[in-house]
Design a protein around this motif. Structure first.
Motif, PDB file in Angstrom:
ATOM      1  N   LYS A 150     -33.436  15.772  39.301  1.00 59.19           N
ATOM      2  CA  LYS A 150     -34.458  16.382  40.338  1.00 59.19           C
ATOM      3  C   LYS A 150     -33.960  17.661  40.598  1.00 59.19           C
ATOM      4  N   ARG A 151     -35.083  18.482  40.564  1.00 60.32           N
ATOM      5  CA  ARG A 151     -34.859  20.054  40.857  1.00 60.32           C
ATOM      6  C   ARG A 151     -36.291  20.444  41.570  1.00 60.32           C
ATOM      7  N   ARG A 152     -36.063  21.511  42.458  1.00 63.79           N
ATOM      8  CA  ARG A 152     -37.163  22.258  42.713  1.00 63.79           C
ATOM      9  C   ARG A 152     -37.091  23.832  42.697  1.00 63.79           C
ATOM     10  N   ILE A 153     -37.851  24.163  41.920  1.00 64.22           N
ATOM     11  CA  ILE A 153     -37.836  25.793  41.586  1.00 64.22           C
ATOM     12  C   ILE A 153     -38.945  26.537  42.169  1.00 64.22           C
ATOM     13  N   LEU A 154     -38.707  27.471  42.939  1.00 64.70           N
ATOM     14  CA  LEU A 154     -39.672  28.406  43.599  1.00 64.70           C
ATOM     15  C   LEU A 154     -39.980  29.745  42.957  1.00 64.70           C
ATOM     16  N   THR A 155     -41.079  30.332  42.646  1.00 67.82           N
ATOM     17  CA  THR A 155     -40.858  31.586  41.997  1.00 67.82           C
ATOM     18  C   THR A 155     -41.776  32.699  42.774  1.00 67.82           C
ATOM     19  N   ALA A 156     -41.523  33.899  42.933  1.00 65.88           N
ATOM     20  CA  ALA A 156     -42.296  34.921  43.478  1.00 65.88           C
ATOM     21  C   ALA A 156     -42.152  35.738  42.431  1.00 65.88           C
ATOM     22  N   MET A 157     -43.221  36.487  42.296  1.00 66.36           N
ATOM     23  CA  MET A 157     -43.457  37.817  41.427  1.00 66.36           C
ATOM     24  C   MET A 157     -43.473  38.908  42.160  1.00 66.36           C
ATOM     25  N   GLY A 158     -42.988  40.250  41.617  1.00 67.74           N
ATOM     26  CA  GLY A 158     -43.259  41.375  42.424  1.00 67.74           C
ATOM     27  C   GLY A 158     -44.468  42.270  41.935  1.00 67.74           C
ATOM     28  N   ARG A 159     -44.313  43.464  42.006  1.00 66.64           N
ATOM     29  CA  ARG A 159     -45.498  44.232  41.430  1.00 66.64           C
ATOM     30  C   ARG A 159     -45.655  44.032  40.245  1.00 66.64           C
ATOM     31  N   PRO A 160     -46.658  43.823  39.482  1.00 66.68           N
ATOM     32  CA  PRO A 160     -46.789  43.675  37.791  1.00 66.68           C
ATOM     33  C   PRO A 160     -46.932  45.101  37.302  1.00 66.68           C
ATOM     34  N   TYR A 161     -46.261  45.057  36.020  1.00 68.54           N
ATOM     35  CA  TYR A 161     -46.355  46.385  35.401  1.00 68.54           C
ATOM     36  C   TYR A 161     -46.758  46.191  34.046  1.00 68.54           C
ATOM     37  N   SER A 162     -47.859  47.123  33.770  1.00 66.86           N
ATOM     38  CA  SER A 162     -48.248  46.992  32.377  1.00 66.86           C
ATOM     39  C   SER A 162     -48.723  48.279  31.807  1.00 66.86           C
ATOM     40  N   ALA A 163     -48.529  48.754  30.563  1.00 63.70           N
ATOM     41  CA  ALA A 163     -48.775  49.857  30.052  1.00 63.70           C
ATOM     42  C   ALA A 163     -50.314  49.795  30.011  1.00 63.70           C
ATOM     43  N   TYR A 164     -50.809  48.654  30.157  1.00 58.83           N
ATOM     44  CA  TYR A 164     -52.377  48.654  29.925  1.00 58.83           C
ATOM     45  C   TYR A 164     -53.224  48.906  31.289  1.00 58.83           C
ATOM     46  N   ILE A 165     -52.437  48.721  32.309  1.00 60.16           N
ATOM     47  CA  ILE A 165     -52.801  49.175  33.430  1.00 60.16           C
ATOM     48  C   ILE A 165     -53.286  50.529  34.123  1.00 60.16           C
ATOM     49  N   LYS A 166     -54.410  50.645  34.238  1.00 58.90           N
ATOM     50  CA  LYS A 166     -55.140  52.037  34.054  1.00 58.90           C
ATOM     51  C   LYS A 166     -54.975  52.485  35.872  1.00 58.90           C
TER      52      LYS A 166
END
Length: 166
Positions: A150-166
């Motif tokens: 049994k386990r519980r993993i919580l994930t949070a993401m920070g500011r996304p980065y992409s070379a494609y984001i204009k």
């Protein structure tokens, strides 16, 4: 180039991945994200997206390997799975594949070298209750090993980065 084939009977169907029943909505999304779509007479969908092999880190500016060709390519599959898929589909219709941007095959030995480099840098640790892990998703690849219990993993993401984001 990442190639995905969405079959009804293997892996996730396109309706689940794109959260819609509308082919038009899938085509619109893919067009907006520079993803080519191919619809087959049996209702299956193939997407193709050319992505960079390397990226410059937005802070350190170092050039880093930044793609998943070594995971998408059929050579990443265990022999049994690859053989079973080979009985069902031609390799170009496997659920996932990767080629060079022009569609030519990537030599499996090149991908083996990449996997060897990942393996050499792998860090394993035992999680304890209350542990928190913060990582830079561009500089550190992450994964998981098989786990029972049994386990519980919580994930949070920070500011996304992409070379494609204009």
């Amino acid at each position: 180039m990442y190639i995905r084939n969405y079959h009804q009977s293997v892996d996730l169907p396109w309706q689940v991945v794109f959260q819609t029943q509308s082919r038009d909505m899938v085509d619109k999304y893919c067009e907006e994200h520079e993803i080519e779509t191919v619809w087959f007479p049996d209702g299956a969908l193939q997407t193709r997206q050319i992505c960079q092999a390397f990226a410059n880190h937005p802070v350190s500016e170092s050039c880093i390997w930044f793609n998943q060709a070594h995971l998408f390519h059929p050579s990443a599959l265990d022999g049994r799975t690859r053989a079973a898929l080979g009985e069902m589909f031609t390799e170009d219709r496997f659920p996932r594949n990767a080629t060079f941007g022009d569609g030519s095959r990537i030599d499996e030995e090149m991908l083996a070298e990449i996997r060897t480099a990942f393996e050499a840098e792998k860090v394993l640790f035992e999680w304890r209750k209350g542990d928190v892990l913060v990582l830079d998703n561009m500089r550190v690849s992450h994964g998981r090993t098989p786990f029972k219990g049994k386990r519980r993993i919580l994930t949070a993401m920070g500011r996304p980065y992409s070379a494609y984001i204009k």
